[in-house]
Design an enzyme around this catalytic site. Structure first.
Site, PDB file in Angstrom:
ATOM      1  N   ARG A   1      32.401  50.557 -12.816  1.00 48.91           N
ATOM      2  CA  ARG A   1      31.732  50.388 -14.125  1.00 48.91           C
ATOM      3  C   ARG A   1      31.744  51.716 -14.863  1.00 48.91           C
ATOM      4  NH1 ARG A   1      27.894  46.539 -15.022  1.00 48.91           N
ATOM      5  NH2 ARG A   1      27.944  47.387 -17.125  1.00 48.91           N
TER       6      ARG A   1
ATOM      7  N   ARG B   1      22.729  45.567 -24.700  1.00 51.77           N
ATOM      8  CA  ARG B   1      22.595  44.446 -23.745  1.00 51.77           C
ATOM      9  C   ARG B   1      21.558  43.501 -24.352  1.00 51.77           C
ATOM     10  NH1 ARG B   1      21.845  44.255 -17.305  1.00 51.77           N
ATOM     11  NH2 ARG B   1      24.076  44.383 -17.578  1.00 51.77           N
TER      12      ARG B   1
ATOM     13  N   CYS C   1      29.094  41.092  -9.072  1.00 48.14           N
ATOM     14  CA  CYS C   1      28.769  42.084 -10.112  1.00 48.14           C
ATOM     15  C   CYS C   1      27.472  42.822  -9.817  1.00 48.14           C
ATOM     16  CB  CYS C   1      28.719  41.410 -11.474  1.00 48.14           C
ATOM     17  SG  CYS C   1      27.650  39.974 -11.532  1.00 48.14           S
TER      18      CYS C   1
ATOM     19  N   ASP D   1      28.236  35.409  -8.337  1.00 47.27           N
ATOM     20  CA  ASP D   1      27.171  36.004  -9.166  1.00 47.27           C
ATOM     21  C   ASP D   1      25.894  35.213  -8.892  1.00 47.27           C
ATOM     22  OD1 ASP D   1      25.730  37.344 -11.138  1.00 47.27           O
ATOM     23  OD2 ASP D   1      26.687  36.317 -12.832  1.00 47.27           O
TER      24      ASP D   1
ATOM     25  N   GLN E   1      31.895  44.672 -17.344  1.00 45.75           N
ATOM     26  CA  GLN E   1      31.876  44.335 -15.929  1.00 45.75           C
ATOM     27  C   GLN E   1      33.244  43.795 -15.488  1.00 45.75           C
ATOM     28  OE1 GLN E   1      29.075  44.419 -13.600  1.00 45.75           O
ATOM     29  NE2 GLN E   1      30.788  44.169 -12.209  1.00 45.75           N
TER      30      GLN E   1
ATOM     31  N   HIS F   1      30.232  39.395 -20.410  1.00 42.23           N
ATOM     32  CA  HIS F   1      29.955  40.711 -19.811  1.00 42.23           C
ATOM     33  C   HIS F   1      31.298  41.441 -19.645  1.00 42.23           C
ATOM     34  CE1 HIS F   1      27.842  43.813 -17.879  1.00 42.23           C
ATOM     35  NE2 HIS F   1      27.463  43.252 -16.758  1.00 42.23           N
TER      36      HIS F   1
END
Ligand code: CP
Ligand code: NVA
Length: 304
Positions: A290, A103, A262, A222, A133, A130
């Site tokens: 996830r 990440r 998310c 988000d 996700q 991402h």
């Protein structure tokens, strides 16, 4: 040839469908308590330049459930690109581990890691995208709707890393993707263009959230300020005011619309408590997935 998981559009439609299928199979096995040690004795190094709850916990848990082990490397541990180059770290980790998850801030850095690692590299979020996700999100939509057929998917908010992954997905999986972003906060036009040029999805950009949610099967949002944009939070709060996913907005979509986020959510900003905790919300199913989609990804790239 090793296989990385850096962006959804690096994978074909068939490969993505296979990931969904494997994820559902592994999910069922986990629920039934059927052992599935498909990565027995294997290790995953996890490099974090940014904070995380879901990504760290789901990858670490997933590796354990697959019979392997994950190693958490905090932002202060490696100093990727500062204390040591991505290339050198990639070479070193490839001597110890069977896979790397990262990440990072800059997307270039993950491309660099992948280029120099001889083991698979999995993207756990960059400033650009991402992908884990979004595949987990689409798996959740499949579970709730039965399929992605004729899906009208509306994203409300910042044209950020999440949106880039949705656009990448729309290059491989047909959907009607509607994006509602305030002016100045659009996704990267090049990513938009590539997604549109693929010609398999209908992609539209709106300036009004109310207009964009018409006929939506899914409303997604988000945070308004992503990790690394904390200094802009106050300004963004003003700009994004009319892009809040609240009860009034949700009432304009299909009656059985699903609301997704998310997470982490800033309740009261991009989403209200009433919507997060309300009947349309599937945010915790989404968070759970996830785990299952990432196990499928790990098995596909690190398995024998
Ligand atoms: N959604 C997500 O990636 O959560 P974390 O930032 O907590 O990992
Ligand atoms: N856009 C958010 C996603 C968090 C999972 C961020 O980058 O902070």
């Amino acid at each position: 040839m090793k296989r990385d998981f850096i962006a959804i559009d690096d994978w074909t439609t068939e490969e993505i469908q296979a990931l969904f299928k494997l994820a559902l199979d592994l999910k069922e096995k986990q629920k039934q308590g059927i052992e599935h040690h498909l990565l027995k004795g294997k290790t995953l190094a996890m490099i974090f330049q940014k904070p995380s709850a879901r990504t760290r916990i789901s990858f670490e848990t997933g590796m354990y459930q697959l019979g392997g082990h994950a190693i958490y490397l905090a932002p202060t541990d490696i100093g990727l690109g500062k204390r040591e180059s991505a290339a050198d770290i990639a070479h070193v980790l490839s001597r110890y581990n069977d896979g790397v998850m990262a990440r990072l801030f800059g997307h270039d850095l993950i491309l660099d890691l992948a280029k120099h690692a001889s083991v698979p590299v999995v993207n756990g979020l960059t400033d650009y995208n991402h992908p884990c996700q979004v595949l987990g999100d689409l798996l959740t939509v499949i579970e709730h709707r039965g399929s992605l057929d004729d899906l009208t998917f509306t994203y409300v908010g910042d044209g950020n890393n999440m949106v880039h992954s949705f656009l990448n997905a729309a290059q491989r999986l047909p959907m009607h993707l509607k994006l509602a972003c305030p002016e100045g906060y659009d996704p990267d036009p090049a990513v938009m263009k590539t997604a549109k040029d693929a010609g398999i999805s209908t992609i539209e950009l709106f300036r009004s959230a109310e207009e964009a949610v018409q006929n939506a099967d899914v409303i997604y949002t988000d945070v308004w300020a992503s990790m690394g944009q904390e200094k802009e939070a106050a300004k963004r709060k003003k700009v994004f005011k009319s892009f809040q996913v609240n009860e009034a907005l949700v009432s304009l979509a299909k009656p059985d619309v699903k609301v997704m986020h998310c997470l982490p959510a800033h309740r009261g900003d991009e989403i209200t408590d009433g919507v997060m905790d309300g009947p349309h919300s599937i945010v915790f199913d989404e968070a759970e997935n996830r785990l299952h989609i990432q196990k499928a990804i790990l098995v596909t790239v690190m398995g024998n």
